[in-house]
Design an enzyme around this catalytic site. Structure first.
Site, PDB file in Angstrom:
ATOM      1  N   ASP A 152       3.623   9.299  -0.835  1.00  0.00           N
ATOM      2  CA  ASP A 152       2.388   8.556  -0.404  1.00  0.00           C
ATOM      3  C   ASP A 152       2.105   7.401  -1.534  1.00  0.00           C
ATOM      4  OD1 ASP A 152       0.257   8.114   1.085  1.00  0.00           O
ATOM      5  OD2 ASP A 152      -0.414  10.138   1.185  1.00  0.00           O
ATOM      6  N   HIS A 156       0.873  -1.354  -0.055  1.00  0.00           N
ATOM      7  CA  HIS A 156       0.040  -0.009  -0.065  1.00  0.00           C
ATOM      8  C   HIS A 156       0.663   1.328  -0.073  1.00  0.00           C
ATOM      9  CE1 HIS A 156      -4.099  -1.742   0.652  1.00  0.00           C
ATOM     10  NE2 HIS A 156      -3.357  -2.735   1.069  1.00  0.00           N
TER      11      HIS A 156
HETATM   12  C1  GDG Z   1      -2.228   3.733   3.273  1.00  0.00           C
HETATM   13  C2  GDG Z   1      -0.962   4.444   2.374  1.00  0.00           C
HETATM   14  C3  GDG Z   1      -2.962   4.466   0.497  1.00  0.00           C
HETATM   15  C4  GDG Z   1      -8.622   9.738   7.797  1.00  0.00           C
HETATM   16  N1  GDG Z   1      -9.215  10.600   8.955  1.00  0.00           N
HETATM   17  C5  GDG Z   1     -10.134  10.103   9.320  1.00  0.00           C
HETATM   18  C6  GDG Z   1     -10.493   9.040   8.153  1.00  0.00           C
HETATM   19  N2  GDG Z   1      -9.329   9.123   7.497  1.00  0.00           N
HETATM   20  C7  GDG Z   1      -9.571   8.104   6.285  1.00  0.00           C
HETATM   21  C8  GDG Z   1      -9.636   8.658   5.079  1.00  0.00           C
HETATM   22  C9  GDG Z   1      -9.033   7.492   4.153  1.00  0.00           C
HETATM   23  C10 GDG Z   1      -8.073   7.021   4.971  1.00  0.00           C
HETATM   24  O1  GDG Z   1      -8.332   7.065   6.293  1.00  0.00           O
HETATM   25  C11 GDG Z   1      -6.554   7.230   4.845  1.00  0.00           C
HETATM   26  O2  GDG Z   1      -6.197   6.864   3.582  1.00  0.00           O
HETATM   27  P1  GDG Z   1      -5.165   7.280   2.809  1.00  0.00           P
HETATM   28  O3  GDG Z   1      -4.946   6.895   1.500  1.00  0.00           O
HETATM   29  O4  GDG Z   1      -5.189   8.761   2.833  1.00  0.00           O
HETATM   30  O5  GDG Z   1      -3.608   7.131   3.672  1.00  0.00           O
HETATM   31  P2  GDG Z   1      -3.191   5.987   4.645  1.00  0.00           P
HETATM   32  O6  GDG Z   1      -3.781   5.815   6.021  1.00  0.00           O
HETATM   33  O7  GDG Z   1      -1.412   6.622   4.627  1.00  0.00           O
HETATM   34  O8  GDG Z   1      -3.155   4.902   3.702  1.00  0.00           O
HETATM   35  C12 GDG Z   1      -1.733   5.209   1.218  1.00  0.00           C
HETATM   36  C13 GDG Z   1      -3.684   3.663   1.331  1.00  0.00           C
HETATM   37  O9  GDG Z   1      -3.014   2.678   2.307  1.00  0.00           O
HETATM   38  C14 GDG Z   1      -4.593   2.742   0.742  1.00  0.00           C
HETATM   39  O10 GDG Z   1      -4.097   1.813  -0.137  1.00  0.00           O
HETATM   40  O11 GDG Z   1      -3.667   5.275  -0.245  1.00  0.00           O
HETATM   41  O12 GDG Z   1      -0.591   5.595   0.195  1.00  0.00           O
HETATM   42  O13 GDG Z   1      -0.319   5.335   3.142  1.00  0.00           O
HETATM   43  O14 GDG Z   1     -10.083   6.901   3.744  1.00  0.00           O
HETATM   44  O15 GDG Z   1     -10.704   9.358   4.838  1.00  0.00           O
HETATM   45  N3  GDG Z   1     -11.561   8.278   8.384  1.00  0.00           N
HETATM   46  C15 GDG Z   1     -12.527   8.463   9.645  1.00  0.00           C
HETATM   47  N4  GDG Z   1     -12.213   9.599  10.325  1.00  0.00           N
HETATM   48  C16 GDG Z   1     -11.069  10.479  10.332  1.00  0.00           C
HETATM   49  O16 GDG Z   1     -10.833  11.144  11.037  1.00  0.00           O
HETATM   50  N5  GDG Z   1     -13.614   7.902   9.775  1.00  0.00           N
END
Ligand code: GDG
Length: 473
Positions: free
Chosen positions: A363, A155
């Site tokens: 990222d 990821h």
């Molecule tokens: C890893 C990789 C890759 C965030 N704050 C809250 C919340 N979130 C949710 C977001 C989003 C998820 O968490 C975060 O996903 P990201 O992709 O932005 O980042 P990582 O957590 O680092 O994820 C990344 C991912 O895996 C998938 O393969 O894209 O590059 O690092 O969905 O909306 N959700 C809630 N409350 C919050 O305060 N419910």
């Protein structure tokens, strides 16, 4: 169809069969429900001693979770996974540390998880393993005699060979990754870094069909960019727009423009640089004083890892300094909220804002960028300002793409986004919604699993042919 077994470090906690939010959880659970299957991993609990998996069945999905001892947690999770691999894979080897004991713990936990999973595996299952905590997992299963098809999806980014080589056991890790039948990355650049490591180190060769031959094995190595369900997000953001908290924010804005950012509190997300670029905007364009606010939601994660405590202090300091410098009695430039919000509420907040400000230093993909676009009202959409170092930048052609190390460029992009005419915003939004729909989360999952089934069948045919040739020779 064969049964699917998903393995991830953490099995997302389930409530009435609904997983916690997040791409992995949603995509994986959907896949499991279709075929029936098992989700295996850490329960999130610290256990006094290792014990066999707790099995819980909901519909046709079986959750098999295990606890980790404090020592396992410290060495495997907090140590090698999050203090060595995470920073290095995000090009922060300045923050990375290596400890031989922690690496031994990482290998030990992988081997013990593999041993526990083996008891649950049936001959025709296919196994899909996720993320950097489990790079050696297939190798551990193979050592136990498991012959099933095993795929792996990373990821986070895979670093270029020079950076990968700063992790002392780099070669053992890459060799372990070659025990999988399919290795999937978020972007073509990540795939290329992996192939470069293999080829430049003379460990193997690659073909045009994304096949790699290394360490005596054939595997498929390809990019499978993770997606979202854009139409479901669009619907939720509209439905939740009438929620009390969303209305309060709208009222508090009183005609001011809103820039929204949401990230786990992590040094890879570029939060400090983002605040400083917003400060640069306020310095360069005083006309925006009192007319724009930045809302940063950053729920804390991994707060027992030292570098995460430091980023938190640093960020609180920067928000306080910038607010102290520019705030007026009725205007706070940065609202920094160090807490978690309900997922659908976040999507509705995105819809209220004029700019989505997503500027990680590195990222794998960044789902927030995709969610921001999907949450917008197509008739009056906000503008996405996006880092060139997020995997999502390859896929969102309508974003204003910035270098997060260039504060002036980010400040200019913010100003351009805040002033962008409606027709341009609509055109950019439409340009991004089309690829989001085409490459949604089901496409990610189905493409990966189809390749895993195909490669596994093909290699078992090759293996049988090789054995037959050996017998007749
Ligand atoms: C890893 C990789 C890759 C965030 N704050 C809250 C919340 N979130 C949710 C977001 C989003 C998820 O968490 C975060 O996903 P990201 O992709 O932005 O980042 P990582 O957590 O680092 O994820 C990344 C991912 O895996 C998938 O393969 O894209 O590059 O690092 O969905 O909306 N959700 C809630 N409350 C919050 O305060 N419910």
């Amino acid at each position: 169809m064969s049964r699917l077994i998903v393995v991830s470090n953490r099995v997302a906690p389930t409530q009435e069969g609904r997983p916690a939010a997040g791409g992995l959880a949603i995509g994986v659970l959907d896949a499991l429900k279709e075929t029936g299957g098992v989700w295996f991993g850490w329960s999130g609990e610290i256990a006094a001693e290792p014990s066999s998996p707790v099995i819980e069945k909901q519909g046709n999905v079986t959750y098999a979770t295990v606890g980790l001892t404090k020592r396992d947690y410290d060495q495997y999770y907090r140590g090698f996974s999050n203090a060595t691999l995470w920073p290095t894979f995000h090009y922060r080897n300045d923050l990375s540390r290596y400890d031989r004991q922690e690496y031994a713990g990482y290998l030990r936990v992988n081997a013990s998880l593999a041993q526990q999973l083996k008891e649950l595996v049936r001959p025709d299952d296919i196994i899909w393993v996720h993320d950097y905590h489990l790079l050696p997992f297939a190798r551990c299963l193979r050592d136990l005699g498991v012959k099933n098809p095993i795929g792996f999806f990373l990821h986070i980014p895979f670093p270029v060979p020079e950076v990968m080589r700063t992790v002392p056991p780099h070669e053992e890790l890459v060799k372990c990754m070659c025990s999988y039948d399919v290795v999937g990355f978020q972007t073509d650049a990540d795939r290329q870094s992996f192939v470069d490591y293999i080829e430049r180190g003379n460990h193997g060769t690659s073909s045009d069909e994304n096949m790699v031959h290394a360490y005596g094995r054939f595997l498929k190595v390809a990019a499978y960019p993770i997606g979202i369900y854009p139409d479901a997000i669009a619907k939720a953001s509209e439905q939740f727009s009438d929620r009390k908290q969303v209305r309060s924010l709208r009222d508090a804005m009183r005609g001011r423009k809103l820039i929204m950012s949401v990230d786990r509190l992590d040094y890879s997300k570029g939060l400090v640089e983002r605040f400083q670029a917003f400060e640069r905007l306020l310095l360069n364009a005083p006309g925006w004083h009192g007319r724009v606010s930045l809302v940063q939601i950053a729920p804390p994660t991994r707060s027992d890892v030292q570098t995460y405590q430091r980023i938190r202090q640093n960020l609180e300091g920067e928000a306080g300094r910038i607010n102290g410098r520019f705030a007026q009695l009725d205007w706070t430039p940065i609202q920094y909220l160090n807490r978690k919000y309900e997922r659908n509420l976040l999507m509705a907040l995105f819809r209220q804002s004029q700019v989505g400000y997503v500027t990680p230093l590195r990222d794998g993909m960044n789902l927030v960028a995709k969610e921001y676009v999907a949450s917008q009202d197509p008739a009056d959409p906000g503008v996405l300002v996006l880092s060139q170092f997020a995997g999502a930048a390859e896929q969102l052609p309508g974003a204003l793409v910035v270098n997060p190390f260039d504060l002036s460029q980010m400040a200019e992009a913010l100003e351009r986004a805040l002033s962008m005419p409606l027709a341009e915003r609509q055109a950019r939004h439409a340009d991004m919604m089309a690829p989001l729909r085409e490459n949604n989360l089901s496409v990610w999952r189905d493409t990966f699993l189809a390749d895993l089934r195909h490669v596994a069948t093909a290699s078992s045919v090759t293996e049988k042919a090789v054995k037959r040739a050996d017998v007749t020779a």
